[in-house]
Scaffold this motif. Structure first.
Motif, mmCIF file in Angstrom:
data_model
loop_
_atom_site.group_PDB
_atom_site.id
_atom_site.type_symbol
_atom_site.label_atom_id
_atom_site.label_comp_id
_atom_site.label_asym_id
_atom_site.label_seq_id
_atom_site.Cartn_x
_atom_site.Cartn_y
_atom_site.Cartn_z
ATOM 1 N N LYS A 39 25.211 2.102 47.511
ATOM 2 C CA LYS A 39 25.222 3.148 46.485
ATOM 3 C C LYS A 39 25.919 2.647 45.219
ATOM 4 C CE LYS A 39 25.079 7.105 49.633
ATOM 5 N NZ LYS A 39 25.778 8.311 50.122
ATOM 6 N N ALA A 68 23.573 0.385 43.417
ATOM 7 C CA ALA A 68 22.483 1.153 42.806
ATOM 8 C C ALA A 68 22.948 1.859 41.538
ATOM 9 C CB ALA A 68 21.927 2.155 43.811
ATOM 10 N N SER A 90 21.499 1.133 37.610
ATOM 11 C CA SER A 90 20.806 2.217 36.902
ATOM 12 C C SER A 90 20.801 1.964 35.403
ATOM 13 C CB SER A 90 21.490 3.557 37.198
ATOM 14 O OG SER A 90 21.452 3.844 38.581
ATOM 15 N N ALA A 92 24.356 8.029 36.203
ATOM 16 C CA ALA A 92 24.107 7.829 37.630
ATOM 17 C C ALA A 92 25.371 8.110 38.439
ATOM 18 C CB ALA A 92 23.614 6.407 37.879
ATOM 19 N N THR A 95 23.626 13.739 43.796
ATOM 20 C CA THR A 95 22.298 13.163 43.586
ATOM 21 C C THR A 95 22.415 11.647 43.644
ATOM 22 O OG1 THR A 95 21.646 15.021 42.174
ATOM 23 C CG2 THR A 95 20.322 13.011 42.025
ATOM 24 N N ALA A 96 21.838 11.050 44.661
ATOM 25 C CA ALA A 96 21.964 9.609 44.867
ATOM 26 C C ALA A 96 21.160 8.841 43.822
ATOM 27 C CB ALA A 96 21.478 9.241 46.265
ATOM 28 N N PRO A 97 21.632 7.681 43.397
ATOM 29 C CA PRO A 97 20.890 6.858 42.432
ATOM 30 C C PRO A 97 19.591 6.335 43.049
ATOM 31 C CG PRO A 97 22.762 5.646 43.309
ATOM 32 C CD PRO A 97 22.890 7.042 43.816
ATOM 33 N N THR A 98 18.559 6.224 42.230
ATOM 34 C CA THR A 98 17.254 5.773 42.719
ATOM 35 C C THR A 98 16.956 4.328 42.349
ATOM 36 O OG1 THR A 98 16.217 6.654 40.712
ATOM 37 C CG2 THR A 98 16.311 8.110 42.631
ATOM 38 N N ALA A 99 17.792 3.726 41.528
ATOM 39 C CA ALA A 99 17.538 2.342 41.110
ATOM 40 C C ALA A 99 17.712 1.394 42.293
ATOM 41 C CB ALA A 99 18.509 1.953 39.997
#
Length: 237
Positions: free
Chosen positions: A158, A161, A165, A171, A180-184
């Motif tokens: 995490k 990530a 971002s 992020a 809300t978790a990072p999506t990168a």
């Protein structure tokens, strides 16, 4: 002139004895606690006790290390916590030595006040601290991503990530304030290994840990009122 010379010679004769006592106590402690690191032994001005700073803990002992005293020493005249004051000095980290380029930089207001935070993305107390920091203005916050895998196995990914971002600050806020978790993808070059090494170097064992501009190190989720006092350079009562 003769009196001054005699006084100087007496002083020189005394100093080695004091250091010899401290060295002897260090030797005894190292024999009793071979796995520990004795950082500093200092003769105090009260009760003939010696102050020992070992493994980031402060305690007191007698000249033969027959007894170990844990807890705070309070000056009854001034009501000052002498142990707490010494801990602040012994654990201080010079702010200008921190590699701030390895941190996420957040500026609020004029950014005039500074604080660095070692934080784990999965640490609930870190999230509590972030909710307090939101209410602090005129501050620059340097967040060092400091996952502790033994406590939070997914925290390192995490952290990476977040760093990867396009907007690291957003992020981080999304993760810590809104769950809300990072999506990168956590695949870009990142400083997480370096920040872990940095925290270990400074013997930061828990998160969050804050470092203020004067070098004061404060562990834990500090409430807003205390944050404001520390940022203003005033030690909390």
């Amino acid at each position: 002139m003769l009196k001054k010379l005699i006084a100087a010679l007496l002083l020189l004769a005394f100093i080695p004895a004091a250091y010899a006592d401290e060295a002897e106590i260090r030797k005894i402690l190292e024999a009793k606690f071979p796995q520990a690191k004795v950082d500093k032994v200092t003769k105090t001005s009260y009760l003939g006790l010696y102050e020992v700073f070992m493994d980031k803990r402060l305690f007191y002992t007698d000249e033969k290390v027959s007894y170990i005293f844990l807890g705070n020493i309070i000056d009854a005249k001034t009501n000052q916590n002498l142990t707490e004051q010494r801990m602040q000095k012994l654990t201080a980290i010079a702010f200008d030595t921190l590699p701030l380029d390895l941190a996420i930089k957040t500026v609020r207001g004029d950014g005039s006040r500074k604080v660095a935070v070692f934080s784990d993305p999965d640490c609930p107390y870190c999230k509590r601290l972030e909710k307090e920091l939101v209410n602090v203005n005129n501050v620059t916050i340097y967040t060092f991503l400091y996952p502790i895998p033994s406590l939070h196995p997914n925290a390192a990914e995490k952290a990476k990530a977040v760093w990867c971002s396009s907007d690291r600050q957003k992020a981080w806020d999304d993760l810590m304030l809104r769950e809300t978790a990072p999506t990168a993808p956590a695949t870009c070059p990142n400083p997480v290994d370096k920040t872990i090494a940095l925290g270990e170097k400074h013997r930061i064992f828990g998160t969050p840990t804050l470092i203020f501009a004067d070098g004061t190190v404060v562990p834990g989720a500090v409430p807003l009122a205390q944050l404001e006092k520390m940022l203003a350079g005033t030690k909390p009562n």
